[in-house]
Write a protein that holds these residues in place. Structure first.
Motif, PDB file in Angstrom:
ATOM      1  N   TYR A 151       0.853  -1.184   0.000  1.00  0.00           N
ATOM      2  CA  TYR A 151       0.000   0.000   0.000  1.00  0.00           C
ATOM      3  C   TYR A 151       0.889   1.234   0.000  1.00  0.00           C
ATOM      4  O   TYR A 151       1.718   1.432   0.887  1.00  0.00           O
ATOM      5  N   LEU A 152       0.667   2.058  -1.009  1.00  0.00           N
ATOM      6  CA  LEU A 152       1.508   3.222  -1.230  1.00  0.00           C
ATOM      7  C   LEU A 152       0.701   4.491  -1.055  1.00  0.00           C
ATOM      8  O   LEU A 152      -0.455   4.567  -1.485  1.00  0.00           O
ATOM      9  N   CYS A 153       1.295   5.481  -0.419  1.00  0.00           N
ATOM     10  CA  CYS A 153       0.673   6.790  -0.456  1.00  0.00           C
ATOM     11  C   CYS A 153       1.579   7.715  -1.246  1.00  0.00           C
ATOM     12  O   CYS A 153       2.803   7.519  -1.305  1.00  0.00           O
ATOM     13  N   ALA A 154       0.969   8.671  -1.887  1.00  0.00           N
ATOM     14  CA  ALA A 154       1.688   9.646  -2.692  1.00  0.00           C
ATOM     15  C   ALA A 154       1.169  11.027  -2.352  1.00  0.00           C
ATOM     16  O   ALA A 154      -0.043  11.226  -2.246  1.00  0.00           O
ATOM     17  N   SER A 155       2.069  11.973  -2.157  1.00  0.00           N
ATOM     18  CA  SER A 155       1.615  13.325  -1.854  1.00  0.00           C
ATOM     19  C   SER A 155       1.940  14.255  -3.010  1.00  0.00           C
ATOM     20  O   SER A 155       2.863  14.008  -3.799  1.00  0.00           O
ATOM     21  N   SER A 156       1.147  15.302  -3.116  1.00  0.00           N
ATOM     22  CA  SER A 156       1.347  16.299  -4.157  1.00  0.00           C
ATOM     23  C   SER A 156       0.794  17.626  -3.673  1.00  0.00           C
ATOM     24  O   SER A 156       0.089  17.688  -2.656  1.00  0.00           O
ATOM     25  N   LEU A 157       1.118  18.667  -4.427  1.00  0.00           N
ATOM     26  CA  LEU A 157       0.621  19.996  -4.101  1.00  0.00           C
ATOM     27  C   LEU A 157      -0.204  20.471  -5.278  1.00  0.00           C
ATOM     28  O   LEU A 157       0.333  20.660  -6.366  1.00  0.00           O
ATOM     29  N   ILE A 158      -1.487  20.585  -5.093  1.00  0.00           N
ATOM     30  CA  ILE A 158      -2.361  21.067  -6.162  1.00  0.00           C
ATOM     31  C   ILE A 158      -2.247  22.588  -6.225  1.00  0.00           C
ATOM     32  O   ILE A 158      -2.757  23.308  -5.375  1.00  0.00           O
ATOM     33  N   GLN A 159      -1.506  23.069  -7.234  1.00  0.00           N
ATOM     34  CA  GLN A 159      -1.394  24.517  -7.352  1.00  0.00           C
ATOM     35  C   GLN A 159      -1.289  24.979  -8.794  1.00  0.00           C
ATOM     36  O   GLN A 159      -1.430  26.151  -9.070  1.00  0.00           O
ATOM     37  N   GLY A 160      -1.036  24.088  -9.699  1.00  0.00           N
ATOM     38  CA  GLY A 160      -0.853  24.525 -11.076  1.00  0.00           C
ATOM     39  C   GLY A 160      -0.939  23.371 -12.025  1.00  0.00           C
ATOM     40  O   GLY A 160      -1.585  22.374 -11.728  1.00  0.00           O
ATOM     41  N   ARG A 161      -0.279  23.466 -13.149  1.00  0.00           N
ATOM     42  CA  ARG A 161      -0.412  22.446 -14.169  1.00  0.00           C
ATOM     43  C   ARG A 161       0.481  21.247 -13.892  1.00  0.00           C
ATOM     44  O   ARG A 161       0.102  20.121 -14.123  1.00  0.00           O
ATOM     45  N   GLU A 162       1.674  21.499 -13.408  1.00  0.00           N
ATOM     46  CA  GLU A 162       2.617  20.398 -13.198  1.00  0.00           C
ATOM     47  C   GLU A 162       2.707  20.073 -11.717  1.00  0.00           C
ATOM     48  O   GLU A 162       3.585  20.552 -11.008  1.00  0.00           O
ATOM     49  N   ASP A 163       1.779  19.238 -11.271  1.00  0.00           N
ATOM     50  CA  ASP A 163       1.735  18.854  -9.864  1.00  0.00           C
ATOM     51  C   ASP A 163       1.999  17.371  -9.766  1.00  0.00           C
ATOM     52  O   ASP A 163       1.082  16.574  -9.867  1.00  0.00           O
ATOM     53  N   THR A 164       3.229  16.991  -9.597  1.00  0.00           N
ATOM     54  CA  THR A 164       3.587  15.583  -9.638  1.00  0.00           C
ATOM     55  C   THR A 164       3.387  14.930  -8.279  1.00  0.00           C
ATOM     56  O   THR A 164       3.351  15.597  -7.243  1.00  0.00           O
ATOM     57  N   GLN A 165       3.249  13.618  -8.303  1.00  0.00           N
ATOM     58  CA  GLN A 165       3.016  12.842  -7.097  1.00  0.00           C
ATOM     59  C   GLN A 165       4.299  12.131  -6.688  1.00  0.00           C
ATOM     60  O   GLN A 165       4.972  11.514  -7.509  1.00  0.00           O
TER      61      GLN A 165
END
Lengths: 111, 114
Positions: free
Chosen positions: B89-103
């Protein structure tokens, strides 16, 4: 049919070879494409990230996306034994949302 | 290494039990996604949390549930465990702020259901 298809391998190459890893996808709405590298018993590590069609280069790695044929490629130049891992391709409509992964290709680089 | 951490590293449960997995997102990230990776397969999206609300769900039954806390850490809860729930089980975090929001993924929790 899976949305992202990837040959599971294993792919075995000698050190120094150029490696070509490929995926196909079926969802025309995909705009973002990623390559992750996963070592055994580890989480996936982001290698390359591409928006829409085109090429992107980072050191020994080049990612290519051809949206007309729904084809994604990763090239590794001067491959090293430390590149031995499973390579996962992924596509998505939104890079921060749901990623659709292929099943991964195992790569073995022989010293 | 990413700043995403997960606990525990691995655990063993029996069928019918319940389990809670934990994830701390990378500093500055406001979104956590959970994925299930069966052996020999790619990760499959379970759901995503953004600002403490579920922001979308994959094809998983309701016995898979989650939480996100004000510090953006997250939990994945699985009730009535089945043998097929054995996976990484994997969790991935990201920052939703623009077009390139990688995980960015954490190291995962390996769950074995006996």
């Amino acid at each position: 049919q899976k949305e992202v298809e990837q040959d599971p391998g294993p792919l075995s190459v000698p050190e120094g070879a150029i490696v070509s890893l490929n995926c196909t996808y079926s969802n025309s709405a995909f705009q973002y494409f990623m390559w992750y590298r996963q070592y055994s018993r580890k989480g996936p590590e982001l290698l390359m990230y591409t928006y829409s069609s085109g090429n992107k280069e980072d050191g020994r790695f080049t990612a290519q996306v051809d949206k007309s044929s729904k084809y994604i490629s990763l090239f590794i130049r001067d491959s090293q034994p430390s590149d031995s891992a499973t390579y996962l391709c992924a596509g998505s409509m939104d890079s921060s949302y749901k990623l659709i992964f292929g099943s991964g290709t195992r790569l073995l680089v022989r010293p | 290494e990413t700043g995403v951490t997960q606990s525990p590293t691995h655990l063993i449960k029996t069928r019918g039990q319940q389990v809670t997995l934990r994830c701390s997102s990378q500093s500055g990230h406001n979104t956590v996604s959970w994925y299930q990776q069966a052996l020999g397969q790619g990760p499959q999206f379970i759901f995503q949390y953004y600002r403490e609300e579920e922001n979308g769900r994959g094809n998983f039954p309701p016995r898979f549930s989650g939480l996100q806390f004000p510090n953006y850490s997250s939990e994945l809860n699985v009730n009535a465990l089945e043998l097929d729930d054995s996976a990484l089980y994997l969790c991935a975090s990201s920052l939703i702020q623009g077009r390139e929001d990688t995980q960015y993924f954490g190291p995962g929790t390996r769950l074995t259901v006996l």
